[in-house]
Design a protein around this motif. Sequence first.
Motif, PDB file in Angstrom:
ATOM      1  N   HIS A  95       2.898   0.643  -5.369  1.00 37.66           N
ATOM      2  CA  HIS A  95       2.411   1.970  -4.995  1.00 37.66           C
ATOM      3  C   HIS A  95       1.316   1.812  -3.945  1.00 37.66           C
ATOM      4  CE1 HIS A  95       1.490   6.201  -5.439  1.00 37.66           C
ATOM      5  NE2 HIS A  95       0.229   5.947  -5.745  1.00 37.66           N
ATOM      6  N   TYR A  96       1.309   2.730  -2.956  1.00 34.83           N
ATOM      7  CA  TYR A  96       0.321   2.687  -1.888  1.00 34.83           C
ATOM      8  C   TYR A  96      -0.252   4.082  -1.705  1.00 34.83           C
ATOM      9  CZ  TYR A  96      -1.758   1.292   2.607  1.00 34.83           C
ATOM     10  OH  TYR A  96      -2.638   1.008   3.632  1.00 34.83           O
ATOM     11  N   PRO A  97      -1.332   4.408  -2.420  1.00 33.11           N
ATOM     12  CA  PRO A  97      -1.863   5.783  -2.394  1.00 33.11           C
ATOM     13  C   PRO A  97      -2.347   6.231  -1.029  1.00 33.11           C
ATOM     14  CG  PRO A  97      -3.378   4.280  -3.532  1.00 33.11           C
ATOM     15  CD  PRO A  97      -2.103   3.535  -3.313  1.00 33.11           C
ATOM     16  N   GLU A  98      -2.695   5.289  -0.127  1.00 34.68           N
ATOM     17  CA  GLU A  98      -3.163   5.667   1.200  1.00 34.68           C
ATOM     18  C   GLU A  98      -2.042   6.230   2.079  1.00 34.68           C
ATOM     19  OE1 GLU A  98      -5.923   2.330  -0.149  1.00 34.68           O
ATOM     20  OE2 GLU A  98      -3.808   2.851  -0.300  1.00 34.68           O
ATOM     21  N   MET A  99      -0.797   5.965   1.720  1.00 37.79           N
ATOM     22  CA  MET A  99       0.332   6.457   2.516  1.00 37.79           C
ATOM     23  C   MET A  99       1.521   6.708   1.594  1.00 37.79           C
ATOM     24  SD  MET A  99       1.645   4.972   6.165  1.00 37.79           S
ATOM     25  CE  MET A  99       2.652   6.030   7.234  1.00 37.79           C
ATOM     26  N   LEU A 100       1.495   7.839   0.935  1.00 35.35           N
ATOM     27  CA  LEU A 100       2.479   8.151  -0.096  1.00 35.35           C
ATOM     28  C   LEU A 100       3.882   8.364   0.458  1.00 35.35           C
ATOM     29  CD1 LEU A 100       0.327  10.618  -2.226  1.00 35.35           C
ATOM     30  CD2 LEU A 100       0.825   8.231  -2.738  1.00 35.35           C
ATOM     31  N   ILE A 101       3.989   8.703   1.755  1.00 31.45           N
ATOM     32  CA  ILE A 101       5.307   8.984   2.323  1.00 31.45           C
ATOM     33  C   ILE A 101       5.946   7.743   2.950  1.00 31.45           C
ATOM     34  CG2 ILE A 101       4.835  11.425   2.717  1.00 31.45           C
ATOM     35  CD1 ILE A 101       4.187  10.829   5.588  1.00 31.45           C
ATOM     36  N   ARG A 102       5.317   6.600   2.812  1.00 28.27           N
ATOM     37  CA  ARG A 102       5.913   5.366   3.318  1.00 28.27           C
ATOM     38  C   ARG A 102       6.803   4.764   2.220  1.00 28.27           C
ATOM     39  NH1 ARG A 102       5.115  -0.312   4.389  1.00 28.27           N
ATOM     40  NH2 ARG A 102       5.655  -0.743   6.568  1.00 28.27           N
ATOM     41  N   TYR A 103       8.094   4.884   2.389  1.00 34.81           N
ATOM     42  CA  TYR A 103       9.029   4.463   1.345  1.00 34.81           C
ATOM     43  C   TYR A 103       8.890   2.985   1.001  1.00 34.81           C
ATOM     44  CZ  TYR A 103      11.437   8.877   2.518  1.00 34.81           C
ATOM     45  OH  TYR A 103      11.748  10.184   2.767  1.00 34.81           O
ATOM     46  N   ASP A 104       8.687   2.139   2.028  1.00 31.80           N
ATOM     47  CA  ASP A 104       8.647   0.702   1.822  1.00 31.80           C
ATOM     48  C   ASP A 104       7.353   0.225   1.171  1.00 31.80           C
ATOM     49  OD1 ASP A 104      11.166   0.311   2.815  1.00 31.80           O
ATOM     50  OD2 ASP A 104      10.507  -0.077   4.855  1.00 31.80           O
ATOM     51  N   SER A 105       6.451   1.163   0.854  1.00 33.19           N
ATOM     52  CA  SER A 105       5.225   0.811   0.142  1.00 33.19           C
ATOM     53  C   SER A 105       5.150   1.461  -1.235  1.00 33.19           C
ATOM     54  CB  SER A 105       3.994   1.236   0.953  1.00 33.19           C
ATOM     55  OG  SER A 105       3.894   0.497   2.146  1.00 33.19           O
ATOM     56  N   ASN A 106       6.120   2.300  -1.541  1.00 37.80           N
ATOM     57  CA  ASN A 106       6.150   3.024  -2.810  1.00 37.80           C
ATOM     58  C   ASN A 106       7.549   2.904  -3.397  1.00 37.80           C
ATOM     59  OD1 ASN A 106       3.408   4.750  -2.831  1.00 37.80           O
ATOM     60  ND2 ASN A 106       4.213   4.717  -0.744  1.00 37.80           N
ATOM     61  N   PHE A 107       7.746   1.912  -4.244  1.00 39.52           N
ATOM     62  CA  PHE A 107       9.093   1.592  -4.705  1.00 39.52           C
ATOM     63  C   PHE A 107       9.048   0.748  -5.974  1.00 39.52           C
ATOM     64  CE2 PHE A 107       7.714  -1.838  -1.961  1.00 39.52           C
ATOM     65  CZ  PHE A 107       8.100  -2.978  -2.637  1.00 39.52           C
TER      66      PHE A 107
END
Length: 251
Positions: free
Chosen positions: A26-38
């Motif tokens: 999870h990457y709370p700084e960029m929630l819409i980046r799919y490759d960081s939230n998976f």
Amino acid sequence: MKNLTFDHIYTIGEQVAETDLYTHFHYPEMLIRYDSNFIQFKKMPNLQEFQQTAHYLRKFHQERGQKHVKFYFPENEKLPSELKEYLQKEKYDIGFMELYAIQPDQFPKTNANPKIEVQLVTNQNFNTYLELQYEQDREYGKAFADQKITLHQKSFDSNHIHQVIAFYKGEPAGSVDVIVGEETAEIDSLYVKETFRNNGIARHIQQFVMNTFSDKTSILLADGDDTPREMYRKQNYEFQGYKYEATKVYE
């Protein structure tokens, strides 16, 4: 060449949960980046395990205003037919990534072209690099491009990420990020503006990486359905493995 795996690929995101079945990034700084939230599966899930995991991730993302779910499956394993049929029925976008590697001295030598200049990004040219990135990122929407500015700044400040920019006849034309590990130099987000393509800029950028990080094995990911992977094969990159992924975006 040492056996390389997807574990050598840099992930932007934090591990927020882990089970015997999966790791959740999870990457709370960029929630819409799919490759960081998976979610990355450690072993291939059966249908029931996938459904339970998908429900967990969907709920987690909904609570944070995220409209997607994304899953990576174990490398070098094909999707079981039952799971694949379910993903297709539920309208997931199914794809796969391929991992390639090359020793710098195996990259075909590129003749210098006076029209092309490749540089490391510094304080002097960072704003030019940022403008080039913003133009590219806008393809995914203004919100994505705006949020990506902070990520580019963090990468610039990082000790192990090196940003590279290429100019064609003095105009900013292409770029790449190089993520340096103990043994590898990962070529990430290689980009050439459409108006400057077919001028050898991508080759010159790669040659610059090979020369600058000659003591590292260069690695990169290629979309299994895109044509650049054929270019990499012709440039002597060696196939290391593949990994399936599934993404679903909710309205």
